[in-house]
Design a protein around this motif. Sequence first.
Motif, short mmCIF file in Angstrom:
data_model
loop_
_atom_site.label_atom_id
_atom_site.label_comp_id
_atom_site.label_asym_id
_atom_site.label_seq_id
_atom_site.Cartn_x
_atom_site.Cartn_y
_atom_site.Cartn_z
N TYR A 101 0.82 -1.21 0.00
CA TYR A 101 0.00 0.00 0.00
C TYR A 101 0.86 1.27 0.00
O TYR A 101 0.63 2.19 -0.80
N GLU A 102 1.85 1.33 0.90
CA GLU A 102 2.67 2.53 1.00
C GLU A 102 3.53 2.73 -0.24
O GLU A 102 3.79 3.87 -0.66
N GLN A 103 4.00 1.65 -0.82
CA GLN A 103 4.85 1.74 -2.01
C GLN A 103 4.10 2.32 -3.20
O GLN A 103 4.65 3.02 -4.03
N GLY A 104 2.80 2.03 -3.27
CA GLY A 104 2.01 2.49 -4.39
C GLY A 104 2.17 1.59 -5.61
O GLY A 104 2.82 0.55 -5.55
N VAL A 105 1.58 2.00 -6.71
CA VAL A 105 1.57 1.16 -7.91
C VAL A 105 2.25 1.85 -9.10
O VAL A 105 1.95 1.57 -10.25
N GLY A 106 3.17 2.76 -8.79
CA GLY A 106 3.89 3.44 -9.86
C GLY A 106 2.96 4.32 -10.68
O GLY A 106 2.09 5.01 -10.14
N ASP A 107 3.13 4.28 -12.00
CA ASP A 107 2.32 5.14 -12.86
C ASP A 107 1.11 4.41 -13.44
O ASP A 107 0.50 4.87 -14.41
N HIS A 108 0.73 3.30 -12.83
CA HIS A 108 -0.47 2.59 -13.27
C HIS A 108 -1.71 3.25 -12.69
O HIS A 108 -1.66 3.88 -11.62
N ALA A 109 -2.83 3.10 -13.38
CA ALA A 109 -4.11 3.52 -12.80
C ALA A 109 -4.30 2.75 -11.50
O ALA A 109 -3.83 1.62 -11.37
N GLN A 110 -4.98 3.37 -10.54
CA GLN A 110 -5.16 2.68 -9.27
C GLN A 110 -6.58 2.80 -8.76
O GLN A 110 -7.31 3.74 -9.08
N ALA A 111 -6.97 1.81 -7.94
CA ALA A 111 -8.28 1.79 -7.32
C ALA A 111 -8.14 1.20 -5.92
O ALA A 111 -7.29 0.35 -5.67
N GLY A 112 -8.98 1.67 -5.01
CA GLY A 112 -8.96 1.15 -3.64
C GLY A 112 -9.84 -0.06 -3.46
O GLY A 112 -9.63 -0.87 -2.56
N THR A 113 -10.86 -0.18 -4.34
CA THR A 113 -11.78 -1.30 -4.28
C THR A 113 -12.19 -1.68 -5.70
O THR A 113 -12.04 -0.89 -6.63
N PHE A 114 -12.74 -2.88 -5.85
CA PHE A 114 -13.17 -3.33 -7.17
C PHE A 114 -14.35 -2.52 -7.69
O PHE A 114 -14.52 -2.38 -8.90
N ASP A 115 -15.18 -2.00 -6.80
CA ASP A 115 -16.35 -1.27 -7.29
C ASP A 115 -16.00 0.12 -7.80
O ASP A 115 -16.87 0.87 -8.24
N GLU A 116 -14.70 0.47 -7.79
CA GLU A 116 -14.25 1.70 -8.44
C GLU A 116 -13.87 1.44 -9.90
O GLU A 116 -13.41 2.34 -10.60
#
Length: 239
Positions: free
Chosen positions: A216-231
């Motif tokens: 979580y803290e590292q993040g996902v770089g420059d990829h699109a991100q979502a906190g939950t599947f319903d996003e």
Amino acid sequence: MTLHYAVDAVVLDIEGTTSATGFVVDVLYPYSRSRFATLLTERSEDPDVARAVAQVRAEIGEPDADAVRIEKALNAWLDEDRKATPLKTLQGVIWSEGFARGDLVSHFYDDVVPTLRAWHTAGVRLYVYSSGSVAAQRAWFASSPEGDLLPLVSGLYDTENAGPKQEPESYRRIASATGVEAARLLFLSDRPGELDAARAAGWHTVGIRRPGEPYYEQGVGDHAQAGTFDEITVSRSTT
């Protein structure tokens, strides 16, 4: 913000994505650790066990290693959280039997199952790609708190039938096996290296960031991100 994708299939990571890594580490790992010795001594003739043992011996460079030495290697890899294929194979055997007996029930985040059902109903195919063995994946989805989810899933991939999760070639193999073009595949994972590999193979990617998960803290770089599947909104590609 909602993310929209027109694709034919979604490929799912498990730990940190559909399910809590903590459940795997705190429940499943100790369960397998306590049963390695019995499996190695009582089931040594089982083809899956024998193949995994041979792989362990090859990896540690000890062709004559006995059950005690094999167990020691497995436990060391478990301590390192190493994604070793023979470890995952033997864990899969143990977990499958534990789920079948009712000793274990898998974990899914609350947003996951309703979303997977909606995507499946919309005609989007669902696949799983995890470092856990196919046998473990099958048991995991068959033994959810909401019942058997396997009917939602079109195929299961692991490091043995697809390859390492941070290599683009593994994602090319999955695309070929599913018959879905790379541009019509969406991969969901919490690990940046996996997302990078999928994107390098031409896939769409979304990083799942859930508080409390290891990445979580590292993040996902420059990829699109979502906190939950319903996003995430997914619909069948029309191209």
